[in-house]
Design a protein around this motif. Structure first.
Motif, PDB file in Angstrom:
ATOM      1  N   GLN A  90       0.837  -1.206   0.000  1.00 45.56           N
ATOM      2  CA  GLN A  90       0.000   0.000   0.000  1.00 45.56           C
ATOM      3  C   GLN A  90       0.875   1.262   0.000  1.00 45.56           C
ATOM      4  N   LYS A  91       1.929   1.252   0.838  1.00 40.53           N
ATOM      5  CA  LYS A  91       2.839   2.415   0.909  1.00 40.53           C
ATOM      6  C   LYS A  91       3.506   2.660  -0.441  1.00 40.53           C
ATOM      7  N   ASP A  92       3.986   1.574  -1.078  1.00 44.94           N
ATOM      8  CA  ASP A  92       4.668   1.710  -2.382  1.00 44.94           C
ATOM      9  C   ASP A  92       3.737   2.321  -3.423  1.00 44.94           C
ATOM     10  N   TYR A  93       2.467   1.906  -3.410  1.00 33.92           N
ATOM     11  CA  TYR A  93       1.505   2.440  -4.368  1.00 33.92           C
ATOM     12  C   TYR A  93       1.272   3.931  -4.108  1.00 33.92           C
ATOM     13  N   LEU A  94       1.069   4.292  -2.830  1.00 35.61           N
ATOM     14  CA  LEU A  94       0.745   5.682  -2.484  1.00 35.61           C
ATOM     15  C   LEU A  94       1.912   6.634  -2.742  1.00 35.61           C
ATOM     16  N   LYS A  95       3.143   6.093  -2.735  1.00 34.32           N
ATOM     17  CA  LYS A  95       4.319   6.932  -3.048  1.00 34.32           C
ATOM     18  C   LYS A  95       4.239   7.450  -4.473  1.00 34.32           C
ATOM     19  N   THR A  96       3.666   6.630  -5.375  1.00 39.67           N
ATOM     20  CA  THR A  96       3.603   7.006  -6.798  1.00 39.67           C
ATOM     21  C   THR A  96       2.296   7.739  -7.129  1.00 39.67           C
ATOM     22  N   SER A  97       1.396   7.844  -6.127  1.00 34.07           N
ATOM     23  CA  SER A  97       0.085   8.455  -6.395  1.00 34.07           C
ATOM     24  C   SER A  97       0.181   9.983  -6.370  1.00 34.07           C
ATOM     25  N   SER A  98      -0.605  10.639  -7.255  1.00 32.09           N
ATOM     26  CA  SER A  98      -0.604  12.106  -7.306  1.00 32.09           C
ATOM     27  C   SER A  98      -1.446  12.695  -6.159  1.00 32.09           C
ATOM     28  N   MET A 112      -6.402   5.581  -1.614  1.00 34.13           N
ATOM     29  CA  MET A 112      -6.006   4.731  -0.479  1.00 34.13           C
ATOM     30  C   MET A 112      -6.567   3.321  -0.627  1.00 34.13           C
ATOM     31  N   ALA A 113      -7.807   3.245  -1.137  1.00 34.33           N
ATOM     32  CA  ALA A 113      -8.419   1.927  -1.370  1.00 34.33           C
ATOM     33  C   ALA A 113      -7.660   1.169  -2.458  1.00 34.33           C
ATOM     34  N   LYS A 114      -7.233   1.905  -3.518  1.00 41.79           N
ATOM     35  CA  LYS A 114      -6.448   1.262  -4.594  1.00 41.79           C
ATOM     36  C   LYS A 114      -5.110   0.761  -4.051  1.00 41.79           C
ATOM     37  N   GLY A 115      -4.511   1.578  -3.163  1.00 48.23           N
ATOM     38  CA  GLY A 115      -3.258   1.164  -2.533  1.00 48.23           C
ATOM     39  C   GLY A 115      -3.446  -0.099  -1.709  1.00 48.23           C
ATOM     40  N   LEU A 116      -4.583  -0.158  -1.017  1.00 51.30           N
ATOM     41  CA  LEU A 116      -4.905  -1.338  -0.203  1.00 51.30           C
ATOM     42  C   LEU A 116      -5.053  -2.575  -1.090  1.00 51.30           C
ATOM     43  N   ILE A 117      -5.704  -2.399  -2.255  1.00 53.14           N
ATOM     44  CA  ILE A 117      -5.859  -3.515  -3.204  1.00 53.14           C
ATOM     45  C   ILE A 117      -4.477  -4.024  -3.636  1.00 53.14           C
ATOM     46  N   GLU A 118      -3.578  -3.077  -3.988  1.00 53.64           N
ATOM     47  CA  GLU A 118      -2.213  -3.475  -4.396  1.00 53.64           C
ATOM     48  C   GLU A 118      -1.528  -4.281  -3.295  1.00 53.64           C
ATOM     49  N   GLY A 119      -1.630  -3.765  -2.058  1.00 57.19           N
ATOM     50  CA  GLY A 119      -1.005  -4.445  -0.924  1.00 57.19           C
ATOM     51  C   GLY A 119      -1.589  -5.831  -0.685  1.00 57.19           C
TER      52      GLY A 119
END
Length: 491
Positions: free
Chosen positions: A430-438, A446-453
């Protein structure tokens, strides 16, 4: 202790006139309330934060301390079962559990509530190995599957309905009712057991090695605590590193000491029996998978599909109910066909359903999710009790308390490790996804980041399930050592 002497000591307790039905019923009620209690509090934690005015990191201790006490107590039960009768152990466990429940129900603040939970956990920790050991003592190997299946029904069904029941209670009553409603069941269990519970194990009163108990407490306690903390605050925390390191060193010394002692606290010679050793590793791996999905699925339901705690509990309920129904059926099939017919297809089903979890996202329908969850739990019911019974069936009678203590301890440890491992994989994803999020603060992002995690965690879960499948290919039907069956049953 030789097999021959074990056989003779097995006939020290006459089991020929024992009525099995009431004993099994007493065990089932006791186990049901104790295990239901483990998951009953999950949904209530957010409300307890507000009601008791403590931070979430503090309230977590109501769950962490429960696991910790069980993880520390269960290894010692092998010795306790040789010092006290089955009846004394079971009634002590239930009375402790009842006292803890009453304290928790009337607790004015967090400290007393935590004390109540710890006393409840002492009761649960004593109960689980006694329950399995009693089944091994009163049933011959050829009909143990059905009895273990009934116990499996409780072990799987109680935690499955926990979140739903607590969701219902929390919607209309205060958190205290989570404990108040358990009190009458616990009282009934104590009265019923006082009337019908009989002693089925021989009291040999071996010498107790206090150093082993201290090492076991530091070892298992350190590992369970370290991994529980890692699930909360990450692996780099100094407390986590210290707890796991000290725990592992204590466990290594504990193991060497057990192999040298004449009367070990936990007799590791049980691992000389190849099927028991294989099953122990298999269950360790499969329990990691089970605990991870139990932890990750509610996060997906609440964090991605934005369900309430009660609705997420309801969504997971059908799987738990089906699993409860399947456990006795698996037990009966095990008695008839042996383990391979159930365990290998079961492990394939588990691996397949976790693979399907990797495709879950915000568009996943409720019906599909419930179906995949049911399939997973059908697979698990085909594996858990049949594998456990296979491993324990190979042991001579004098190793039953040690075998059940080993399996129950490692299940607690694997639960702590599995939960910590999968939560940290999910958090990092989730953290890795949110680092690249605008726009990382956006709830949808945040929900998309959770899905990735969650996807990352489920992929690791799938790999672990494949490891379990490979181990399962080696499982074979086992026989009790020569003469154990007759001597053990007191004919």
């Amino acid at each position: 202790m030789s097999t021959a002497s074990a056989t003779q000591s097995g006939s020290g307790v006459d089991l020929s006139r024992i009525k099995r039905g009431p004993i099994v019923f007493a065990l089932i009620i006791g186990a049901f309330v104790a295990i239901l209690n483990e998951t009953l509090l999950g949904n209530a934690l957010p409300e307890l934060v507000t009601a008791l005015n403590v931070p979430y990191s503090t309230i977590q201790w109501l769950s962490t301390a429960y696991m910790l006490v069980i993880g520390v107590l269960v290894p010692v039960t092998a010795v306790l079962q040789q010092w006290f009768t089955t009846r004394q152990m079971f009634l002590s466990a239930m009375i402790l559990f009842l006292v803890g429940t009453v304290i928790a129900a009337i607790a004015p603040g967090f400290e007393l509530l935590l004390t109540g939970r710890i006393i409840q956990a002492l009761g649960t920790g004593l109960m689980l190995p006694v329950m399995m050991n009693t089944i091994l003592a009163i049933f011959p190997p050829e009909s143990r599957g059905g009895a273990m299946g009934l116990i499996g029904l409780v072990i799987m069904f109680a935690p499955a309905i926990g979140p739903t029941v607590s969701g219902l209670i929390m919607d209309s009553l205060s958190w205290r009712w989570l404990f108040i409603l358990v009190i009458p069941i616990a009282v009934f269990s104590i009265i019923f057991a006082a009337v019908f519970m009989k002693n089925v194990s021989e009291v040999t009163k071996p010498k107790v090695d206090v150093l082993s108990i201290i090492l076991s407490t530091i070892g298992f306690g350190g590992v369970v605590y370290g991994f529980s903390k890692a699930g909360e605050g990450g692996w780099g925390h100094s407390e986590v590193i210290w707890a796991i390191s000290v725990g592992l060193v204590a466990l290594v010394i504990f193991i060497f000491r057990q192999l040298k002692l004449k009367d070990p606290v936990m007799d590791l010679r049980a691992f000389k029996y190849p099927m028991f050793a294989l099953v122990t590793v298999l269950l360790f791996v499969i329990m990691m998978t089970l605990f991870s999905t139990m932890t990750l699925l509610p996060m997906f339901l609440q964090g991605v599909l934005f369900m309430t705690a009660f609705k997420s509990g309801l969504t997971m309920l059908p799987g738990g109910v089906v699993n409860g129904i399947m456990a006795p059926i698996s037990g009966k099939l095990f008695d008839k066909f042996g383990p391979r017919v159930l365990v290998i297809p079961g492990l394939i089903i588990v691996a397949l359903s976790i693979f399907l979890f990797t495709g879950f996202d915000e568009t996943t329908s409720n019906g599909y999710l419930i179906t995949v969850h049911i399939v997973l739990l059908i697979g698990l019911s085909m594996v858990m009790m049949p594998a456990q019974t296979t491993g324990l069936n190979q042991l001579p009678r004098h190793l039953y308390p040690h075998g059940t203590a080993i399996l129950n301890t490692l299940q607690q440890v694997s639960g702590a490790i599995g939960t910590a491992l999968f939560i940290s994989i999910m958090s990092n994803g989730q953290k890795d996804y949110l680092k690249t999020s605008s726009d990382p603060q956006n709830p949808l992002e945040m929900a998309k980041g959770l899905i990735e995690g969650l996807h990352s965690a489920f992929w690791i879960g799938f790999i672990i399930a494949l490891v379990a499948l490979v181990l399962g290919l080696f499982i074979r039907k086992t026989k009790a050592p020569e003469g154990e069956t007759r001597g053990g049953m007191g004919h």
